[in-house]
Design a protein around this motif. Structure first.
Motif, PDB file in Angstrom:
ATOM      1  N   LEU B  74      89.637  12.535  20.536  1.00 28.58           N
ATOM      2  CA  LEU B  74      88.408  11.879  20.089  1.00 28.58           C
ATOM      3  C   LEU B  74      88.723  10.715  19.148  1.00 28.58           C
ATOM      4  CD1 LEU B  74      85.301  12.024  20.186  1.00 28.58           C
ATOM      5  CD2 LEU B  74      85.400  13.576  18.229  1.00 28.58           C
ATOM      6  N   SER B  75      89.747  10.899  18.318  1.00 29.63           N
ATOM      7  CA  SER B  75      90.084   9.849  17.350  1.00 29.63           C
ATOM      8  C   SER B  75      90.589   8.580  18.047  1.00 29.63           C
ATOM      9  CB  SER B  75      91.139  10.359  16.359  1.00 29.63           C
ATOM     10  OG  SER B  75      92.395  10.455  17.000  1.00 29.63           O
ATOM     11  N   LEU B  76      90.950   8.724  19.330  1.00 32.23           N
ATOM     12  CA  LEU B  76      91.440   7.554  20.061  1.00 32.23           C
ATOM     13  C   LEU B  76      90.318   6.759  20.721  1.00 32.23           C
ATOM     14  CD1 LEU B  76      94.548   9.167  21.780  1.00 32.23           C
ATOM     15  CD2 LEU B  76      94.502   7.801  19.693  1.00 32.23           C
ATOM     16  N   PHE B  77      89.112   7.298  20.730  1.00 28.68           N
ATOM     17  CA  PHE B  77      87.978   6.553  21.280  1.00 28.68           C
ATOM     18  C   PHE B  77      87.636   5.402  20.333  1.00 28.68           C
ATOM     19  CE2 PHE B  77      85.938   8.862  24.888  1.00 28.68           C
ATOM     20  CZ  PHE B  77      86.883   9.860  25.009  1.00 28.68           C
ATOM     21  N   ASN B  78      87.313   4.254  20.919  1.00 32.66           N
ATOM     22  CA  ASN B  78      86.987   3.095  20.096  1.00 32.66           C
ATOM     23  C   ASN B  78      85.564   2.631  20.357  1.00 32.66           C
ATOM     24  OD1 ASN B  78      89.425   2.619  18.613  1.00 32.66           O
ATOM     25  ND2 ASN B  78      90.355   2.136  20.595  1.00 32.66           N
ATOM     26  N   GLU B  79      85.090   1.725  19.528  1.00 28.37           N
ATOM     27  CA  GLU B  79      83.754   1.177  19.712  1.00 28.37           C
ATOM     28  C   GLU B  79      83.612   0.661  21.140  1.00 28.37           C
ATOM     29  OE1 GLU B  79      83.232  -1.582  16.436  1.00 28.37           O
ATOM     30  OE2 GLU B  79      83.692   0.036  15.032  1.00 28.37           O
ATOM     31  N   GLY B  80      82.510   1.003  21.784  1.00 30.36           N
ATOM     32  CA  GLY B  80      82.285   0.573  23.163  1.00 30.36           C
ATOM     33  C   GLY B  80      82.710   1.597  24.197  1.00 30.36           C
ATOM     34  N   ASP B  81      83.590   2.540  23.812  1.00 30.48           N
ATOM     35  CA  ASP B  81      84.001   3.592  24.756  1.00 30.48           C
ATOM     36  C   ASP B  81      82.876   4.609  24.911  1.00 30.48           C
ATOM     37  OD1 ASP B  81      86.434   2.394  24.926  1.00 30.48           O
ATOM     38  OD2 ASP B  81      87.478   3.814  23.602  1.00 30.48           O
ATOM     39  N   ASN B  82      82.895   5.321  26.045  1.00 27.23           N
ATOM     40  CA  ASN B  82      81.892   6.345  26.281  1.00 27.23           C
ATOM     41  C   ASN B  82      82.478   7.741  26.172  1.00 27.23           C
ATOM     42  OD1 ASN B  82      79.342   5.058  26.826  1.00 27.23           O
ATOM     43  ND2 ASN B  82      80.334   4.189  28.639  1.00 27.23           N
ATOM     44  N   ILE B  83      81.822   8.596  25.414  1.00 22.78           N
ATOM     45  CA  ILE B  83      82.227  10.001  25.343  1.00 22.78           C
ATOM     46  C   ILE B  83      81.522  10.708  26.499  1.00 22.78           C
ATOM     47  CG2 ILE B  83      82.030  12.108  23.960  1.00 22.78           C
ATOM     48  CD1 ILE B  83      82.329  10.271  21.503  1.00 22.78           C
ATOM     49  N   PRO B  84      82.286  11.330  27.410  1.00 21.38           N
ATOM     50  CA  PRO B  84      81.689  11.814  28.657  1.00 21.38           C
ATOM     51  C   PRO B  84      80.642  12.913  28.478  1.00 21.38           C
ATOM     52  CG  PRO B  84      84.060  12.299  28.595  1.00 21.38           C
ATOM     53  CD  PRO B  84      83.755  11.437  27.414  1.00 21.38           C
ATOM     54  N   THR B  85      80.873  13.854  27.589  1.00 24.58           N
ATOM     55  CA  THR B  85      79.914  14.945  27.409  1.00 24.58           C
ATOM     56  C   THR B  85      79.439  14.997  25.970  1.00 24.58           C
ATOM     57  OG1 THR B  85      81.015  16.289  29.084  1.00 24.58           O
ATOM     58  CG2 THR B  85      79.583  17.453  27.533  1.00 24.58           C
ATOM     59  N   LEU B  86      78.134  14.934  25.785  1.00 27.88           N
ATOM     60  CA  LEU B  86      77.563  15.106  24.446  1.00 27.88           C
ATOM     61  C   LEU B  86      76.260  15.853  24.625  1.00 27.88           C
ATOM     62  CD1 LEU B  86      77.752  14.299  21.366  1.00 27.88           C
ATOM     63  CD2 LEU B  86      76.139  12.491  21.931  1.00 27.88           C
ATOM     64  N   VAL B  87      76.149  17.031  23.998  1.00 27.50           N
ATOM     65  CA  VAL B  87      74.932  17.824  24.162  1.00 27.50           C
ATOM     66  C   VAL B  87      74.455  18.328  22.805  1.00 27.50           C
ATOM     67  CG1 VAL B  87      76.312  19.861  24.779  1.00 27.50           C
ATOM     68  CG2 VAL B  87      73.903  19.818  25.355  1.00 27.50           C
ATOM     69  N   GLY B  88      73.156  18.282  22.626  1.00 29.53           N
ATOM     70  CA  GLY B  88      72.599  18.749  21.364  1.00 29.53           C
ATOM     71  C   GLY B  88      71.143  18.351  21.233  1.00 29.53           C
ATOM     72  N   PRO B  89      70.529  18.532  20.103  1.00 30.97           N
ATOM     73  CA  PRO B  89      71.072  19.197  18.916  1.00 30.97           C
ATOM     74  C   PRO B  89      71.046  20.706  19.107  1.00 30.97           C
ATOM     75  CG  PRO B  89      68.792  18.544  18.530  1.00 30.97           C
ATOM     76  CD  PRO B  89      69.129  18.090  19.908  1.00 30.97           C
ATOM     77  N   LEU B  90      72.105  21.386  18.677  1.00 29.82           N
ATOM     78  CA  LEU B  90      72.225  22.826  18.877  1.00 29.82           C
ATOM     79  C   LEU B  90      72.135  23.559  17.542  1.00 29.82           C
ATOM     80  CD1 LEU B  90      75.180  22.627  21.437  1.00 29.82           C
ATOM     81  CD2 LEU B  90      72.766  23.011  21.969  1.00 29.82           C
ATOM     82  N   GLY B  91      71.872  24.844  17.611  1.00 28.51           N
ATOM     83  CA  GLY B  91      71.791  25.676  16.408  1.00 28.51           C
ATOM     84  C   GLY B  91      70.430  25.581  15.742  1.00 28.51           C
ATOM     85  N   LYS B  92      70.209  26.529  14.846  1.00 33.50           N
ATOM     86  CA  LYS B  92      68.937  26.525  14.106  1.00 33.50           C
ATOM     87  C   LYS B  92      69.024  25.533  12.961  1.00 33.50           C
ATOM     88  CE  LYS B  92      66.978  31.083  14.789  1.00 33.50           C
ATOM     89  NZ  LYS B  92      67.194  32.471  14.388  1.00 33.50           N
ATOM     90  N   PRO B  93      67.989  24.748  12.745  1.00 36.09           N
ATOM     91  CA  PRO B  93      67.999  23.851  11.593  1.00 36.09           C
ATOM     92  C   PRO B  93      68.009  24.657  10.293  1.00 36.09           C
ATOM     93  CG  PRO B  93      66.168  23.352  13.095  1.00 36.09           C
ATOM     94  CD  PRO B  93      66.755  24.653  13.533  1.00 36.09           C
ATOM     95  N   THR B  94      68.497  24.029   9.243  1.00 35.81           N
ATOM     96  CA  THR B  94      68.463  24.656   7.927  1.00 35.81           C
ATOM     97  C   THR B  94      67.008  24.835   7.491  1.00 35.81           C
ATOM     98  OG1 THR B  94      70.385  23.330   7.400  1.00 35.81           O
ATOM     99  CG2 THR B  94      69.339  24.429   5.555  1.00 35.81           C
ATOM    100  N   HIS B  95      66.740  25.966   6.866  1.00 31.51           N
ATOM    101  CA  HIS B  95      65.399  26.159   6.326  1.00 31.51           C
ATOM    102  C   HIS B  95      65.279  25.349   5.030  1.00 31.51           C
ATOM    103  CE1 HIS B  95      61.700  28.013   5.121  1.00 31.51           C
ATOM    104  NE2 HIS B  95      62.245  28.328   3.957  1.00 31.51           N
ATOM    105  N   ILE B  96      64.448  24.320   5.045  1.00 33.85           N
ATOM    106  CA  ILE B  96      64.331  23.434   3.888  1.00 33.85           C
ATOM    107  C   ILE B  96      63.001  23.683   3.181  1.00 33.85           C
ATOM    108  CG2 ILE B  96      64.203  21.002   3.134  1.00 33.85           C
ATOM    109  CD1 ILE B  96      66.922  21.578   4.246  1.00 33.85           C
ATOM    110  N   GLU B  97      63.038  23.913   1.893  1.00 33.75           N
ATOM    111  CA  GLU B  97      61.802  23.963   1.116  1.00 33.75           C
ATOM    112  C   GLU B  97      62.174  23.672  -0.340  1.00 33.75           C
ATOM    113  OE1 GLU B  97      60.786  28.296   1.603  1.00 33.75           O
ATOM    114  OE2 GLU B  97      60.972  28.279  -0.579  1.00 33.75           O
ATOM    115  N   LYS B  98      61.194  23.651  -1.212  1.00 26.42           N
ATOM    116  CA  LYS B  98      61.517  23.433  -2.615  1.00 26.42           C
ATOM    117  C   LYS B  98      61.869  24.766  -3.255  1.00 26.42           C
ATOM    118  CE  LYS B  98      60.193  21.282  -6.848  1.00 26.42           C
ATOM    119  NZ  LYS B  98      59.203  20.632  -7.666  1.00 26.42           N
ATOM    120  N   PHE B  99      63.181  24.972  -3.449  1.00 28.90           N
ATOM    121  CA  PHE B  99      63.642  26.225  -4.036  1.00 28.90           C
ATOM    122  C   PHE B  99      63.688  26.132  -5.547  1.00 28.90           C
ATOM    123  CE2 PHE B  99      65.551  25.989   0.187  1.00 28.90           C
ATOM    124  CZ  PHE B  99      65.262  27.222   0.705  1.00 28.90           C
ATOM    125  N   GLY B 100      63.894  24.899  -6.063  1.00 30.52           N
ATOM    126  CA  GLY B 100      64.097  24.701  -7.493  1.00 30.52           C
ATOM    127  C   GLY B 100      65.427  24.007  -7.686  1.00 30.52           C
TER     128      GLY B 100
END
Ligand SMILES: Cc1cc2nc3c(=O)[nH]c(=O)nc-3n(C[C@H](O)[C@H](O)[C@H](O)COP(=O)(O)OP(=O)(O)OC[C@H]3O[C@@H](n4cnc5c(N)ncnc54)[C@H](O)[C@@H]3O)c2cc1C
Ligand SMILES: Cc1cc2nc3c(=O)[nH]c(=O)nc-3n(C[C@H](O)[C@H](O)[C@H](O)COP(=O)(O)OP(=O)(O)OC[C@H]3O[C@@H](n4cnc5c(N)ncnc54)[C@H](O)[C@@H]3O)c2cc1C
Ligand code: SF4
Ligand code: SF4
Ligand code: FES
Lengths: 498, 284
Positions: B74-100
């Motif tokens: 991945l570090s060898l990919f440069n601007e303009g290159d295409n990453i063949p597989t990208l899937v997401g967004p995965l996982g549960k989002p963080t529960h955000i609220e005002k905790f203090g």
């Protein structure tokens, strides 16, 4: 039975064909029952333990025509009732007798769009071949007409001769239909809906298409080129494909209708949620769900060590828990990945095993050991947290349960230790909850299966579902059958709109 | 397919990339991740946190450390290159609220996944104390970005080459001992760091979230490869997580599972990696 090569089998068949072909139109049932069942040519078990190539090689033309002549052409066609999509079996078989393979394909494709897949993986002995009159005559279902093998023969003939035709697509209607999941159910809906001229887009979570037929069922049973060809046909029909697209994450199900302008959706997301035993030691290193093990080997190509980046566990002694097709596939894959010993551990006996008979026979030929009436109690690990043994219990068969199978009952104090370094859990799949969790309006039953009416419609208008997500882990042909019903409903819905 | 819009090296082997992914940018929330492959046919599927996203230009940002074959590719990919597989967004989002008051702890590359969560917590009106640490000065990332959102920032390095010479658990303990003890702690970093952060907060009864980085294959709940023991029950990190109550996670088992393929990967990948690094002129 000792191993016989394809050449030997073909030579025998040639002799029979020369004898019977001239009298093919005058064969009496008593002649037909004397024709020997044609054995499926297969790869030498010793050789195939080390490769992923297809094990069952398919009938030669001579074998197919000889096998076809065994069919009694029953007037009441009991076999047709055993096929979930009611293929006119005697008719396509008669075309094979006559050497008219194109007509045979046409008969099959009227109701079954994926014959080269079904011919290979249908559990024929409990479907079309179960009620077959010939099997009844011999009081042995294994002596029924080999309907599946004949189906595969003509489907392969069509592909090998380059005669696969692209179904006609009606002029565009401008209406868009979304298919979620590219397993057999989704593929069939895509074809049937596209034929009516609607724009069809398949959304698939993975980077490759085909669902379980790609990531679960191994190449040695269903080669990828068979699936590729079906998908290629869909592409040529103009079906659009969006890979790496998880409905419920990348896009919400209802947004497809509310934001993206789709008029109807088919959900065919399969039963992808592996069950575990819930026993001690199941999180140790070296315990895998069959889904993970097979996905690594098949989809991620970990079988090709040194080529694929995805690693797979190196095992010497493997225990596979379960008795279905998934268990057989895992065990046979483990053999191919170099395991020295592979045990299938099953709570009941061979009679109750849900796996296809052919797979069990192949597994035995490949040296897999079956441990019936046993089950895992807990798994032990070493100081690094890696599996090094499994404690098992012995069972005996008691009274029949709801499914009619005799219930296994544990024998007290029958514990014993089995030395293994890998445990593959293949006891089934529940429905993947991703869509139902993110679409609370979608009604599901207590197992997470989507609830549909007789037209495959879900609790939400314009959304239909079918296949394993409705049936629970079932079969390719049942998924296809539901897909065809759903497609008909979608086509009906759209036909009646502006 | 996703185009690389921008690439920047943040430290010796840490890279930042902005990728064109309008749908993911639109749907993603703090705490979620993507899975990518550098080669569709033979590549491994690896999970990386969405460090940032911009709905306007339809881009997401990933920050990754080169640790093996795929991250190196991945570090060898440069601007303009295409990453063949990208899937997401995965996982549960963080529960955000005002905790203090919330204390966030990021270790090494873990600072990257902490950033979007800290940002969202700040926007929700929390008082934010951030502790970021690395082995040494060169490996420290996102200090400026964290400074911008933190009400209080504590920087430490293991070797004292920058900031305070301490492990992140030290300032975390001090924060817990203050008059106003934090309402929530979030620790993201190497498993061993998360384990000890959870041990640090436990006696003070400060609820502590951790974001687990197990090995994954599909990321949709299909394989069970990402499972961890939480409170004695098997949970799938990709669909039930990646965040869990750190006081309930069996870290020892998780660390053992992370090393499942270590022998194989170090043998197989190392030779190939070294060869490839030579061929491609080495990492800058
Ligand atoms: C190892 C194994 C062996 C088997 N052997 C046989 C056999 O010999 N004979 C037989 O008849 N049956 C067999 N089966 C069962 C058969 O494969 C299934 O019944 C059949 O594939 C179900 O088809 P489907 O279309 O409902 O779902 P699937 O084939 O499961 O396909 C579902 C697809 O949907 C995708 N998907 C899931 N969620 C989402 C989402 N949210 N967004 C986008 N895409 C999504 C999945 O990635 C997958 O590609 C076997 C199953 C397994 C696992
Ligand atoms: C939800 C989630 C979010 C993540 N976010 C980020 C992120 O934002 N930035 C980042 O740099 N990394 C992140 N990771 C870790 C990243 O996925 C791994 O570093 C990557 O998979 C390694 O792949 P590789 O082929 O380069 O290395 P490999 O050759 O596969 O492995 C190299 C070494 O890393 C270990 N390893 C393998 N897989 C993982 C893994 N999933 N996590 C940790 N170690 C692993 C191996 O045991 C081995 O020792 C995240 C992981 C998860 C599960
Ligand atoms: S589709 Fe399956 S059940 Fe039907 S005839 Fe073919 S092999 Fe038999
Ligand atoms: S039941 Fe058997 S013998 Fe009779 S028509 Fe069907 S396949 Fe032929
Ligand atoms: S990665 Fe497969 S279930 Fe989580």
């Amino acid at each position: 039975m000792s191993f016989r090569t394809k050449e030997e089998l073909s030579k025998e068949a040639k002799v029979l064909l020369d004898k019977f072909l001239p009298i093919k139109d005058n064969l009496k049932p008593k002649d037909r029952i004397t024709i020997p069942l044609q054995e499926m040519p297969s790869q030498d078990p010793v050789v195939r333990r080390g490769n992923l190539d297809e094990v069952a090689l398919g009938y030669t033309e001579e074998q197919a025509r000889v096998e076809a002549m065994r069919c009694l052409q029953c007037k009441n066609k009991p076999c047709v009732a055993g096929c979930p999509v009611a293929i006119d079996i005697p008719l396509f078989i008669q075309h094979i007798v006559d050497g008219d393979y194109q007509s045979a394909v046409n008969v099959i494709k009227k109701t079954n769009l994926l014959p080269s897949i079904c011919g290979r993986v249908c559990p024929q002995e409990v479907q079309c071949q179960l009620p077959c009159t010939l099997g009844k005559v011999f009081k042995d279902v294994d002596k029924s007409v080999s309907i599946g093998r004949l189906e595969r023969f003509v489907a392969d003939w069509e592909r090998n001769t380059g005669k696969v035709s692209i179904p006609e697509v009606k002029p565009g209607t401008g209406k868009k239909v979304a298919i979620v999941g590219s397993g057999p159910a989704g593929l069939v809906v895509a074809a049937d809906v596209r034929r009516e001229g609607h724009e069809v887009t398949i959304f698939e979570a993975f980077h490759k298409l085909g669902g379980v037929t790609r990531y679960g069922i191994p190449e040695f049973r269903l080669p990828n080129y068979v699936i590729d060809q079906e998908i290629d046909t869909l592409k040529k029909m103009g079906v659009k494909i969006e890979k790496n697209y998880v409905i419920g994450r990348t896009r919400q199900l209802l947004d497809l209708i509310n934001k993206d302008g789709f008029s109807a959706i088919f959900v065919g997301t399969g039963a992808g949620l592996p069950m575990f035993m819930g026993i001690e030691g199941e999180s140790l290193v070296g315990v895998f769900s069959a889904n993970e093990y097979l996905t690594r080997a098949n989809l991620m190509r970990a079988f090709e060590r040194g080529v694929a980046d995805t690693p797979i566990y190196k095992s010497k002694k493997v225990a596979v828990l379960g008795g279905g097709n998934v268990a057989m596939d895992s065990a046979r894959m483990a053999v191919r990945l170099g395991a020295e010993k592979v045990y299938v551990v099953y709570r009941r006996t061979e009679v109750e095993m849900p796996a296809r008979k052919e797979e069990v026979a192949h597994a035995k030929e490949e040296g897999i050991e079956f441990h019936f009436l046993q089950n895992a109690k807990r798994i032990f690990g070493d100081e690094k947290g890696k599996v090094n043994a499994m404690e098992c219990l012995r069972y005996e068969l008691g009274e029949p349960d709801d499914s009619g199978r005799r219930r296994p009952v544990v024998i007290p104090n029958s514990e014993f230790i089995m030395e293994v370094d890998t445990v593959i859990v293949a006891i089934g799949n529940n429905s993947n909850p991703l869509i139902s969790q993110t679409t609370p309006e979608l009604k599901v039953n207590k197992w997470g299966n989507i609830i549909v009416d007789e037209n495959q419609k879900t609790s939400i208008d314009r959304i239909y579902a079918g296949g394993d997500i409705v049936l629970g882990a079932a079969t390719v042909i049942l998924a296809m059958g539901e897909g065809r019903k759903a497609a008909a409903s979608i086509n009906e819905l759209l036909k009646n709109e502006k | 397919m996703a185009k690389v819009l921008f690439k920047k090296q943040l430290s010796k082997d840490v890279f930042l990339m902005r990728l064109e992914a309008p749908l993911i940018a639109e749907e993603r929330k703090a705490g979620q991740f993507i899975i990518l492959q550098t080669n569709e046919d033979v590549g491994e599927r690896i999970p990386l946190t969405i460090a940032d996203a911009d709905k306007k230009d339809g881009s997401i940002t990933i920050i990754f450390q080169v640790v093996g074959k795929t991250t190196f590719d991945l570090s060898l990919f440069n601007e303009g290159d295409n990453i063949p597989t990208l899937v997401g967004p995965l996982g549960k989002p963080t529960h955000i609220e005002k905790f203090g008051t919330v204390v966030g702890v990021g270790g090494g590359i873990g600072v990257a996944p902490l950033h979007p969560i800290a940002q969202a917590l700040k926007e929700a009106g929390n008082h934010l104390i951030l502790i970021i640490g690395a082995r040494t000065k060169e490996l420290l990332i996102l200090e400026d970005e964290m400074k911008e959102i933190a009400d209080e920032l504590i920087v430490c390095t293991d070797d004292g080459s920058y900031g305070r010479k301490a492990l992140v658990t030290e300032p975390l303990k001090e924060v817990c001992e203050r008059n106003f003890k934090p309402d929530l702690a979030i620790a993201i970093g190497p498993p061993i760091m998360m384990k000890f952060c959870a041990e640090t907060t436990r006696p003070y009864g400060v609820q502590t979230l951790v974001s687990l980085n197990t090995i994954m294959v599909d990321g949709t709940g299909m394989c069970g490869g990402c499972r961890v023991n939480v409170d004695g029950k098997a949970k799938f990190v990709c669909v039930d997580g990646p965040e869990f109550d750190g006081h309930k996670v069996d870290f020892d088992n998780m660390m053992a599972r992370l090393n499942s393929y270590k022998d194989m990967e170090t043998i197989a990948h190392k030779c190939r990696l070294e060869e490839e690094i030579k061929r491609k002129g080495g990492l800058k």
